[in-house]
Design an enzyme around this catalytic site. Structure first.
Site, PDB file in Angstrom:
ATOM      1  N   GLU A   1      48.288  89.805 -87.024  1.00  0.00           N
ATOM      2  CA  GLU A   1      48.839  90.163 -85.388  1.00  0.00           C
ATOM      3  C   GLU A   1      48.536  90.680 -84.889  1.00  0.00           C
ATOM      4  O   GLU A   1      48.531  92.104 -85.462  1.00  0.00           O
ATOM      5  CB  GLU A   1      50.622  90.107 -85.752  1.00  0.00           C
ATOM      6  CG  GLU A   1      51.071  89.411 -84.539  1.00  0.00           C
ATOM      7  CD  GLU A   1      52.834  90.042 -83.993  1.00  0.00           C
ATOM      8  OE1 GLU A   1      53.377  90.362 -83.548  1.00  0.00           O
ATOM      9  OE2 GLU A   1      53.527  90.215 -85.782  1.00  0.00           O
TER      10      GLU A   1
ATOM     11  N   ASP B   1      37.230  92.463 -82.083  1.00  0.00           N
ATOM     12  CA  ASP B   1      38.127  92.545 -81.124  1.00  0.00           C
ATOM     13  C   ASP B   1      37.522  92.570 -79.560  1.00  0.00           C
ATOM     14  O   ASP B   1      37.053  93.379 -79.410  1.00  0.00           O
ATOM     15  CB  ASP B   1      39.413  93.520 -81.218  1.00  0.00           C
ATOM     16  CG  ASP B   1      40.835  92.506 -80.067  1.00  0.00           C
ATOM     17  OD1 ASP B   1      41.029  91.268 -80.570  1.00  0.00           O
ATOM     18  OD2 ASP B   1      41.051  92.790 -79.206  1.00  0.00           O
TER      19      ASP B   1
ATOM     20  N   GLY C   1      34.065  80.476 -74.901  1.00  0.00           N
ATOM     21  CA  GLY C   1      34.584  81.482 -74.430  1.00  0.00           C
ATOM     22  C   GLY C   1      34.253  81.135 -73.032  1.00  0.00           C
ATOM     23  O   GLY C   1      34.134  80.247 -71.996  1.00  0.00           O
TER      24      GLY C   1
ATOM     25  N   HIS D   1      28.062  91.974 -75.047  1.00  0.00           N
ATOM     26  CA  HIS D   1      29.097  93.542 -75.178  1.00  0.00           C
ATOM     27  C   HIS D   1      28.667  93.305 -76.970  1.00  0.00           C
ATOM     28  O   HIS D   1      28.693  94.368 -77.138  1.00  0.00           O
ATOM     29  CB  HIS D   1      30.556  92.958 -74.620  1.00  0.00           C
ATOM     30  CG  HIS D   1      31.177  91.789 -74.953  1.00  0.00           C
ATOM     31  ND1 HIS D   1      29.613  90.859 -74.656  1.00  0.00           N
ATOM     32  CD2 HIS D   1      32.040  91.103 -75.740  1.00  0.00           C
ATOM     33  CE1 HIS D   1      30.972  89.528 -75.452  1.00  0.00           C
ATOM     34  NE2 HIS D   1      31.921  90.100 -75.725  1.00  0.00           N
ATOM     35  N   ARG D   2      28.801  92.559 -77.532  1.00  0.00           N
ATOM     36  CA  ARG D   2      28.785  92.206 -78.798  1.00  0.00           C
ATOM     37  C   ARG D   2      27.576  92.274 -79.224  1.00  0.00           C
ATOM     38  O   ARG D   2      26.790  93.336 -80.381  1.00  0.00           O
ATOM     39  CB  ARG D   2      28.735  90.898 -79.272  1.00  0.00           C
ATOM     40  CG  ARG D   2      29.117  90.688 -81.233  1.00  0.00           C
ATOM     41  CD  ARG D   2      29.331  89.512 -80.587  1.00  0.00           C
ATOM     42  NE  ARG D   2      30.969  88.739 -80.998  1.00  0.00           N
ATOM     43  CZ  ARG D   2      31.629  88.288 -79.849  1.00  0.00           C
ATOM     44  NH1 ARG D   2      30.535  87.968 -78.735  1.00  0.00           N
ATOM     45  NH2 ARG D   2      32.887  88.379 -79.194  1.00  0.00           N
TER      46      ARG D   2
HETATM   47  P1  ITT Z   1      39.523  86.369 -84.259  1.00  0.00           P
HETATM   48  O1  ITT Z   1      40.686  86.752 -83.045  1.00  0.00           O
HETATM   49  O2  ITT Z   1      40.267  85.271 -85.043  1.00  0.00           O
HETATM   50  O3  ITT Z   1      38.144  86.696 -84.164  1.00  0.00           O
HETATM   51  P2  ITT Z   1      40.031  85.826 -81.106  1.00  0.00           P
HETATM   52  O4  ITT Z   1      39.589  84.253 -80.301  1.00  0.00           O
HETATM   53  O5  ITT Z   1      41.957  85.296 -81.418  1.00  0.00           O
HETATM   54  O6  ITT Z   1      39.600  85.130 -82.532  1.00  0.00           O
HETATM   55  P3  ITT Z   1      40.386  87.872 -79.364  1.00  0.00           P
HETATM   56  O7  ITT Z   1      41.589  87.723 -80.125  1.00  0.00           O
HETATM   57  O8  ITT Z   1      39.328  89.132 -79.198  1.00  0.00           O
HETATM   58  O9  ITT Z   1      39.950  87.041 -81.124  1.00  0.00           O
HETATM   59  O10 ITT Z   1      39.948  87.553 -78.446  1.00  0.00           O
HETATM   60  C1  ITT Z   1      38.057  87.306 -77.350  1.00  0.00           C
HETATM   61  C2  ITT Z   1      38.597  86.701 -76.408  1.00  0.00           C
HETATM   62  O11 ITT Z   1      37.510  86.439 -75.769  1.00  0.00           O
HETATM   63  C3  ITT Z   1      38.571  84.418 -76.751  1.00  0.00           C
HETATM   64  O12 ITT Z   1      39.389  83.872 -75.653  1.00  0.00           O
HETATM   65  C4  ITT Z   1      37.263  84.697 -76.624  1.00  0.00           C
HETATM   66  O13 ITT Z   1      36.705  83.123 -76.148  1.00  0.00           O
HETATM   67  C5  ITT Z   1      36.955  85.557 -75.230  1.00  0.00           C
HETATM   68  N1  ITT Z   1      35.649  86.627 -76.023  1.00  0.00           N
HETATM   69  C6  ITT Z   1      34.818  87.226 -76.690  1.00  0.00           C
HETATM   70  N2  ITT Z   1      33.595  86.824 -76.519  1.00  0.00           N
HETATM   71  C7  ITT Z   1      33.392  86.417 -75.974  1.00  0.00           C
HETATM   72  C8  ITT Z   1      31.705  86.420 -75.374  1.00  0.00           C
HETATM   73  O14 ITT Z   1      30.736  86.667 -75.863  1.00  0.00           O
HETATM   74  N3  ITT Z   1      32.119  85.222 -74.425  1.00  0.00           N
HETATM   75  C9  ITT Z   1      32.799  84.833 -74.121  1.00  0.00           C
HETATM   76  N4  ITT Z   1      34.310  85.132 -74.554  1.00  0.00           N
HETATM   77  C10 ITT Z   1      34.747  85.782 -75.136  1.00  0.00           C
END
Ligand code: ITT
Length: 192
Positions: free
Chosen positions: A38, A67, A147, A174-175
């Site tokens: 969570e 995250d 995403g 960002h990554r």
């Molecule tokens: P985990 O926690 O299991 O890693 P999650 O998808 O729940 O997976 P987050 O809580 O970190 O991960 O949420 C990240 C959100 O931001 C998610 O909706 C992604 O699609 C978006 N996101 C993050 N990095 C992105 C990227 O490089 N391009 C597009 N969307 C991104």
């Protein structure tokens, strides 16, 4: 060889994280789906640390977690840490964001990525953050990535994340910025 568990359930992220780690001598493992963490933190870094630490402790292995999310200026930073929880699917998340933003002329936004590495006992060995500024388009454009990529436009590259070759996104995202800081720290911590 050291084992490292990638603590994510997001296949798009997993693909990108694996790419950044290919040069390390490390055996990557996947977090089991049954192990759900969570996200109770109030910042990206806090949530990355919670995910890395809890997965590491539960499995007794090194773990890495990401995250990340999108902060939109005209929405006071939303969806931010709630980017994944904004709607049920990528398509619905994009639709909701475009609807909330409406025809606002302020399209400024930034992607933020926090990465944390935890030791097998759950202690955090390193945490970093990377940021990529950009703008939100009025309609999605491009099919690569995952995403929110189709609506995130990077003026310097004159294209969205979803139009970019993966190697360009990998470098400027960002990554990418977060991993640029993380790798030297990782190399100092242990023999990867
Ligand atoms: P985990 O926690 O299991 O890693 P999650 O998808 O729940 O997976 P987050 O809580 O970190 O991960 O949420 C990240 C959100 O931001 C998610 O909706 C992604 O699609 C978006 N996101 C993050 N990095 C992105 C990227 O490089 N391009 C597009 N969307 C991104």
């Amino acid at each position: 060889m050291k084992k490292l568990v990638v603590a994510t359930g997001n296949p798009g992220k997993l693909r990108e994280i694996q790419e950044y780690l290919t040069d390390l001598v490390v055996e990557l493992h996947l977090k089991p789906d049954s192990l759900e963490i969570e996200e109770t933190g109030t910042t990206f870094v806090e949530n990355a640390c919670i995910k890395a630490s809890q997965v590491a402790k539960a499995l007794g292995e090194w773990a890495i977690a990401d995250d990340s999310g999108l902060e939109v200026e005209a929405l006071n930073g939303a969806p931010g840490i709630y980017s994944a929880r904004y709607a049920r699917s990528d398509r619905e998340r994009i639709d909701r964001l475009l609807e909330e933003l409406g025809d606002s002329t302020n399209r400024q936004a930034r992607f933020v990525c926090a990465i944390a590495i935890a030791r097998p006992d759950g202690a955090i060995a390193a945490s970093v953050e990377g940021i990529c500024p950009g703008e939100i388009l009025y309609t999605p454009c491009g099919t690569s990535g995952f995403g929110y990529d189709p609506i995130f436009y990077v003026p310097e590259e004159k294209q969205t994340f979803a139009q970019m070759k993966p190697e360009i996104k990998r470098k400027i995202s960002h990554r990418g910025k977060a991993f640029e800081k993380l790798i030297p720290q990782l190399l100092r911590i242990g023999d990867w």
